[in-house]
Design a protein around this motif. Structure first.
Motif, short mmCIF file in Angstrom:
data_model
loop_
_atom_site.label_atom_id
_atom_site.label_comp_id
_atom_site.label_asym_id
_atom_site.label_seq_id
_atom_site.Cartn_x
_atom_site.Cartn_y
_atom_site.Cartn_z
N SER A 59 -123.75 -29.34 80.31
CA SER A 59 -125.11 -29.24 79.77
C SER A 59 -125.69 -30.62 79.55
O SER A 59 -124.97 -31.56 79.19
N ASP A 60 -127.00 -30.74 79.76
CA ASP A 60 -127.71 -31.99 79.49
C ASP A 60 -128.33 -31.88 78.11
O ASP A 60 -129.35 -31.22 77.92
N VAL A 61 -127.71 -32.51 77.13
CA VAL A 61 -128.15 -32.35 75.74
C VAL A 61 -129.25 -33.32 75.35
O VAL A 61 -129.59 -33.44 74.17
N THR A 62 -129.84 -34.00 76.33
CA THR A 62 -130.99 -34.85 76.01
C THR A 62 -132.27 -34.04 75.90
O THR A 62 -133.34 -34.60 75.62
N THR A 63 -132.18 -32.74 76.13
CA THR A 63 -133.32 -31.83 75.96
C THR A 63 -132.97 -30.81 74.88
O THR A 63 -131.79 -30.49 74.68
N PRO A 64 -133.96 -30.26 74.18
CA PRO A 64 -133.65 -29.23 73.18
C PRO A 64 -133.00 -28.01 73.79
O PRO A 64 -132.10 -27.40 73.19
N GLU A 65 -133.41 -27.64 75.00
CA GLU A 65 -132.83 -26.48 75.66
C GLU A 65 -131.36 -26.73 76.00
O GLU A 65 -130.51 -25.85 75.83
N GLY A 66 -131.07 -27.91 76.51
CA GLY A 66 -129.70 -28.25 76.86
C GLY A 66 -128.78 -28.33 75.66
O GLY A 66 -127.63 -27.90 75.70
N ALA A 67 -129.29 -28.87 74.55
CA ALA A 67 -128.50 -28.95 73.33
C ALA A 67 -128.20 -27.57 72.79
O ALA A 67 -127.06 -27.26 72.41
N ALA A 68 -129.22 -26.71 72.76
CA ALA A 68 -129.03 -25.34 72.28
C ALA A 68 -128.06 -24.58 73.17
O ALA A 68 -127.21 -23.81 72.68
N ALA A 69 -128.14 -24.80 74.47
CA ALA A 69 -127.25 -24.13 75.41
C ALA A 69 -125.80 -24.56 75.20
O ALA A 69 -124.87 -23.75 75.32
N ALA A 70 -125.57 -25.85 74.90
CA ALA A 70 -124.22 -26.34 74.67
C ALA A 70 -123.61 -25.69 73.44
O ALA A 70 -122.44 -25.27 73.46
N VAL A 71 -124.38 -25.60 72.37
CA VAL A 71 -123.88 -24.98 71.15
C VAL A 71 -123.60 -23.50 71.38
O VAL A 71 -122.57 -22.96 70.96
N GLN A 72 -124.52 -22.81 72.07
CA GLN A 72 -124.34 -21.39 72.34
C GLN A 72 -123.12 -21.14 73.21
O GLN A 72 -122.37 -20.17 72.99
N ALA A 73 -122.88 -22.01 74.19
CA ALA A 73 -121.70 -21.87 75.04
C ALA A 73 -120.42 -22.01 74.23
O ALA A 73 -119.42 -21.32 74.48
N VAL A 96 -120.11 -21.25 70.98
CA VAL A 96 -120.02 -20.02 70.19
C VAL A 96 -119.43 -18.89 71.03
O VAL A 96 -118.52 -18.17 70.61
N GLU A 97 -119.96 -18.73 72.25
CA GLU A 97 -119.50 -17.64 73.12
C GLU A 97 -118.08 -17.88 73.63
O GLU A 97 -117.28 -16.94 73.74
N GLY A 98 -117.76 -19.12 73.93
CA GLY A 98 -116.46 -19.41 74.51
C GLY A 98 -115.31 -19.45 73.52
O GLY A 98 -114.18 -19.07 73.85
N LEU A 99 -115.59 -19.89 72.28
CA LEU A 99 -114.52 -20.01 71.29
C LEU A 99 -114.68 -19.04 70.13
O LEU A 99 -113.85 -19.01 69.21
N GLY A 100 -115.76 -18.26 70.15
CA GLY A 100 -115.89 -17.17 69.20
C GLY A 100 -116.56 -17.47 67.89
O GLY A 100 -116.70 -16.58 67.04
N ALA A 101 -116.98 -18.70 67.67
CA ALA A 101 -117.65 -19.05 66.42
C ALA A 101 -118.40 -20.36 66.60
O ALA A 101 -118.16 -21.11 67.56
N ALA A 102 -119.30 -20.64 65.66
CA ALA A 102 -120.04 -21.90 65.71
C ALA A 102 -119.13 -23.06 65.34
O ALA A 102 -118.24 -22.92 64.48
N PRO A 103 -119.31 -24.20 65.95
CA PRO A 103 -118.51 -25.37 65.58
C PRO A 103 -118.93 -25.89 64.21
O PRO A 103 -120.11 -26.07 63.95
N THR A 104 -117.97 -26.11 63.34
CA THR A 104 -118.27 -26.71 62.04
C THR A 104 -118.11 -28.22 62.08
O THR A 104 -118.42 -28.91 61.11
N VAL A 105 -117.63 -28.74 63.22
CA VAL A 105 -117.45 -30.17 63.42
C VAL A 105 -118.21 -30.58 64.67
O VAL A 105 -118.08 -29.96 65.72
N LEU A 106 -119.03 -31.61 64.54
CA LEU A 106 -119.80 -32.13 65.68
C LEU A 106 -119.54 -33.63 65.82
O LEU A 106 -119.71 -34.38 64.85
N ALA A 107 -119.14 -34.04 67.01
CA ALA A 107 -119.00 -35.47 67.31
C ALA A 107 -119.89 -35.78 68.50
O ALA A 107 -119.62 -35.32 69.62
#
Length: 243
Positions: free
Chosen positions: A50-64, A66-77
């Motif tokens: 995902s290209d997170v330099t756009t709002p759509e890309g950032a949202a898509a990365a987080v959603q992926a 959530v879907e792939g690991l089953g929950a929202a990440p509580t840690v962001l680096a």
């Protein structure tokens, strides 16, 4: 429940090192890169393109995540970053805008998307700044402006979301051995000159920088927020004794 970490720029030197360290601590890790093929040998549980330099890309990365690991990440680096060594008068507008897009826009949009996914839960985030945002270094005007913006974003967000239990910090590394600096450091004279700038001497490794990131994201740093931690061998605050 095992914590989930989302690392942007996971294919870079520092992001790659951090992924290994967080997994060793027992976290499940999702790595993000514009080119997911570059994540093939990165030690993560989930690879996201995902290209997170756009709002759509950032949202898509987080959603992926959530879907792939089953929950929202509580840690962001957020380890995305580029650099530019060029004086102001030789920096073209399109180059400047790209530096801002990659370094500052991506940080803003990722933090925004991550906060939305947390839905009021606590968490810890860390961003990558640079020593050039802390002290004036010649020919770094564009990247200094971008990373200075990242630092201001970190302080403001830390204040906004402290009551939620969200911690937001940044590191400001000096010259670090990564693929991005490989061209410069491959020249012996440049490596020697770079190393002499730092009071502790030499060029630091990506693993050394990642250790500070991992610490800021962990429970041992539970009382630290809104801070910019220089990882620079003393470059921004002290001068070595010249003999």
């Amino acid at each position: 429940m095992t914590s989930i970490a989302l690392i942007t720029g996971a294919s870079g030197g520092i992001g790659r090192a951090l992924a290994g360290q967080l997994r060793a601590q027992g976290l499940r890790v999702a790595g993000v890169s514009r080119d997911p093929e570059r994540l093939a040998d990165v030690p993560v549980d989930l690879r996201i393109g995902s290209d997170v330099t756009t709002p759509e890309g950032a949202a898509a990365a987080v959603q992926a995540c959530v879907e792939g690991l089953g929950a929202a990440p509580t840690v962001l680096a957020h380890c995305i970053g580029t650099t530019l060594i060029a004086p102001l008068h030789r920096t073209k507008p399109e180059v400047y805008r790209d530096i801002i897009r990659v370094n500052l826009d991506s940080a803003f949009f990722m933090l925004q998307a991550w906060m939305a996914a947390l839905k009021g839960a606590p968490g810890a985030a860390v961003f990558a700044s640079s020593v050039v945002a802390r002290i004036g270094v010649a020919n770094h005007e564009a990247i200094a402006a971008a990373k200075g913006g990242v630092e201001a974003l970190v302080r403001s967000a830390a204040a906004t979301y402290a009551a939620q239990g969200v911690r937001v910090n940044a590191i400001a590394p000096g010259m670090t051995e990564t693929p991005m600096t490989a061209g410069i450091l491959s020249m012996p004279a440049m490596r020697e000159g770079a190393g002499r700038q730092y009071p502790l001497g030499g060029v630091q490794s990506a693993e050394q920088v990642a250790q500070v990131l991992a610490w800021l994201l962990g429970d041992q740093a539970s009382r630290i927020t809104g801070q910019i931690i220089p990882v620079d061998g003393g470059f921004t605050t002290i001068r070595p004794l010249v003999k």
